[in-house]
Scaffold this motif. Sequence first.
Motif, short mmCIF file in Angstrom:
data_model
loop_
_atom_site.label_atom_id
_atom_site.label_comp_id
_atom_site.label_asym_id
_atom_site.label_seq_id
_atom_site.Cartn_x
_atom_site.Cartn_y
_atom_site.Cartn_z
N ALA A 23 15.96 -30.82 8.29
CA ALA A 23 15.82 -31.93 8.97
C ALA A 23 17.22 -32.73 9.15
O ALA A 23 17.90 -32.90 8.11
N GLY A 24 17.55 -32.93 10.34
CA GLY A 24 18.99 -33.68 10.79
C GLY A 24 20.09 -32.50 10.72
O GLY A 24 21.33 -33.07 10.86
N ALA A 25 19.90 -31.37 10.56
CA ALA A 25 20.98 -30.38 10.89
C ALA A 25 21.47 -30.45 12.10
O ALA A 25 20.69 -30.75 13.12
N ALA A 26 22.44 -29.95 12.43
CA ALA A 26 23.14 -29.99 13.74
C ALA A 26 22.35 -29.07 14.60
O ALA A 26 21.75 -28.23 14.20
N ALA A 27 22.32 -29.51 16.03
CA ALA A 27 21.47 -28.82 16.82
C ALA A 27 21.91 -27.11 16.88
O ALA A 27 23.22 -27.00 16.84
N GLY A 28 21.21 -26.25 17.24
CA GLY A 28 21.50 -24.82 17.44
C GLY A 28 21.65 -23.93 16.28
O GLY A 28 22.04 -22.75 16.16
N LEU A 29 21.63 -24.75 15.12
CA LEU A 29 21.91 -23.95 13.66
C LEU A 29 20.47 -23.29 13.68
O LEU A 29 19.39 -23.83 13.17
N ASP A 30 20.59 -21.83 13.53
CA ASP A 30 19.21 -21.03 13.42
C ASP A 30 19.72 -19.71 12.75
O ASP A 30 18.91 -18.91 12.81
N GLY A 31 20.88 -19.52 12.36
CA GLY A 31 21.50 -18.36 11.74
C GLY A 31 22.00 -17.38 12.88
O GLY A 31 22.50 -16.12 12.22
N ARG A 32 21.98 -17.53 14.18
CA ARG A 32 22.47 -16.64 15.07
C ARG A 32 23.92 -16.10 14.61
O ARG A 32 24.73 -16.86 14.27
N GLY A 33 24.13 -14.89 14.77
CA GLY A 33 25.21 -14.14 14.50
C GLY A 33 25.73 -13.88 12.98
O GLY A 33 26.74 -13.34 12.77
N VAL A 34 24.84 -14.19 11.98
CA VAL A 34 24.84 -13.93 10.49
C VAL A 34 23.99 -12.97 10.11
O VAL A 34 22.81 -13.03 10.63
N THR A 35 24.24 -12.09 9.15
CA THR A 35 23.42 -11.23 8.71
C THR A 35 23.24 -11.54 7.11
O THR A 35 24.27 -11.71 6.41
N VAL A 36 21.84 -11.63 6.74
CA VAL A 36 21.48 -11.75 5.38
C VAL A 36 21.11 -10.40 4.83
O VAL A 36 20.10 -9.85 5.57
N ALA A 37 21.63 -10.32 3.83
CA ALA A 37 20.85 -8.96 2.85
C ALA A 37 20.28 -9.44 1.89
O ALA A 37 20.26 -10.51 1.22
N ILE A 38 19.18 -8.58 1.76
CA ILE A 38 18.28 -8.61 0.81
C ILE A 38 18.09 -7.47 0.13
O ILE A 38 17.88 -6.26 0.46
N THR A 39 18.05 -7.35 -1.29
CA THR A 39 17.77 -6.18 -2.16
C THR A 39 16.42 -6.17 -2.86
O THR A 39 16.31 -7.37 -3.56
N ASP A 40 16.06 -5.15 -3.14
CA ASP A 40 14.74 -5.05 -4.00
C ASP A 40 14.84 -3.65 -4.13
O ASP A 40 15.45 -2.83 -3.67
N ALA A 41 13.76 -3.12 -5.06
CA ALA A 41 13.54 -1.84 -5.31
C ALA A 41 12.44 -1.29 -4.42
O ALA A 41 11.65 -1.97 -3.90
N TYR A 42 12.60 0.02 -3.82
CA TYR A 42 11.70 0.55 -2.91
C TYR A 42 11.78 -0.11 -1.56
O TYR A 42 12.40 -1.15 -1.32
#
Length: 627
Positions: free
Chosen positions: A240-259
């Motif tokens: 709440a209160g973040a700048a408009a349009g911030l939704d992660g667009r253009g960014v890649t998040v990596a997740i690691t786990d087994a299997y």
Amino acid sequence: MAVVVTVIAAVTGAGVADAAPTPKPIPNSSPGWLTHGKNLGAASPNGQVSARVYLAPNGGLTALQSAAEAASSSHHFLTPAQYHAQFDATGATVSAVSSWLSGAGLKVKVDANHRYVDVTGNVRAADKAFGVTIANFSHDGLNVQAPTGSASAPASVASAVIAIQGLDTTVSVVEPRTQKPSPPSAGFRNAPVCSHWYGDQTPATLPTPDGTVLPQLNGASLPFAPCGYTGPQLRNAYEAGAAAGLDGRGVTVAITDAYASATIEADANKYAVQTGDQPFAAGQFSQSLPKAFTQVNSNNSPRQCDASGWYGEETLDVEAVHAMAPAANIRYYAGASCQDSDLLDTFTRINDEGIATIVTNSWGGVGDVVKPALFQAYETAFLQGAVQGISYAFSTGDSGDEAANVGSPQTDYPASDPFVTGVGGTSTAITPAGVTGETGWQTTKYTLANGAWAPTVPFQYGGGGGFSSNIPEPAYQVAAGIHSPNGGRALPDVSMDADPTTGMLVGQTQTFPGSASYDTYRIGGTSLASPLFAGMTALKIQASGHGLGLLNPAIYADPSGFHDVTGAGIDAGNIRVDFVNGLDSSNGYVYSVRSFNTTNTTLKVGTGWDSETGWGSARAGWLTPAP
């Protein structure tokens, strides 16, 4: 039994001279359990050996660390190709190490990027190469092969070799950080007595389904636990209160786990739609999978990993990141097993692809006494990532200060590494007004006895934290005035919601009697906290227009983007209503109270940084663009 060997060589100059015959001891190469292990006799000289010789970056880890810190401060990062050109071990180093090992009769195969040299052969050749006698041992219920003492290397190569792993075949494994209230391979559903928002249902407004009367706890009436927060609720609370349009667009998040769960994308899409969010767009979710999975069955062996148990972890991670950064790309990197070496392989793929700029890891070991070779390999990966603008976040664990498991307070590794951000846990009250109460996640469980709540599990679980027993306090913590009583790395750095009582609702295809089908349930653990933080950090990266590299120096220099968790505004605990069988009401219900901020460990909540919640939980201020 095969011998698996890992060696890490440190490069302090342009190269290393050819091996000479005079041996020198290699530090930390004798197994720590030798004093209580039983020697069963020498291993067969013809036993097969599979060895990996890891090479430190050109110039050594000190040079790489300096480069990572400089890049993270200036935000001038290298591409993967530029990193390899500058930091890969030199041909002279590879030649020297290869000559030493092949000269002992081992076959050598060099990694394309000079990270390591793979070696195969037999025990006789391994004995000759490392100046050891490999024997069969039993220790701690395991049968392994290991050297009877410290290994050595020729004098001209010994200065380049800093550790060996694998002469001791004791397997090192990690575990997921989820807290799901049933065996992970079996289906589970929430009982329908729960709150949509924190505190909106109480025994007075929603009677128990079987008429059980629920008493007060210490004179206070407690609400029912939330059913599990959803993406819209979590974003409203933290962003709440973040700048408009911030939704992660253009960014890649990596997740690691087994299997890897075969139903992950379908499950995440169904969950998003059911909870008011958008499913993944075409290509928004992708996976990097190994050629094959190993150690997939659970049979109470440390070499086995229970693949199905990791599917719930993956589900939580993917759905939590998507909840916080709905437009971010998510790339899932699966480890071939839960062994350290296979999880390390995911970092190699992440760094060399150079696609992601934030990595969330919801797993770790118990305690922070990590094998020296593993420690060096992990740090090389984290520092390569930082030089390239990639940030690493880790869950701090779900066993508080670990004293109950290891006998003394400890932090967990890799969260305790100074080059990653360790994300701890809170118990969190979320209402339509946002986060209205927050404290540290440390739980005592109470059950009904003679019409009253009686404590039955003094410490059930809680977010990891405290002070490392073997990793020194980094400069950024010293500069911030963090007092470490033992001089060790302090955890956590930051925290997010993790308490399974105030956890997240997730949707997953599970195994129910007679079939597999999709359903939802509430889940928690610092496995939730890390992807929540990573999702928010994706928004910060979007706002900044570039990666961030090492996060901790900036966080400790200015923690104003985090809400100080002091324990205000939340009840003493919540009432949990669960199905006895975890599935339906056919066997009745079970009632319990799960407390918040139990103070029966060494971890405490306080003003400013504290050992239970770090600097606190991220808010809109964390999303301010970095220069």
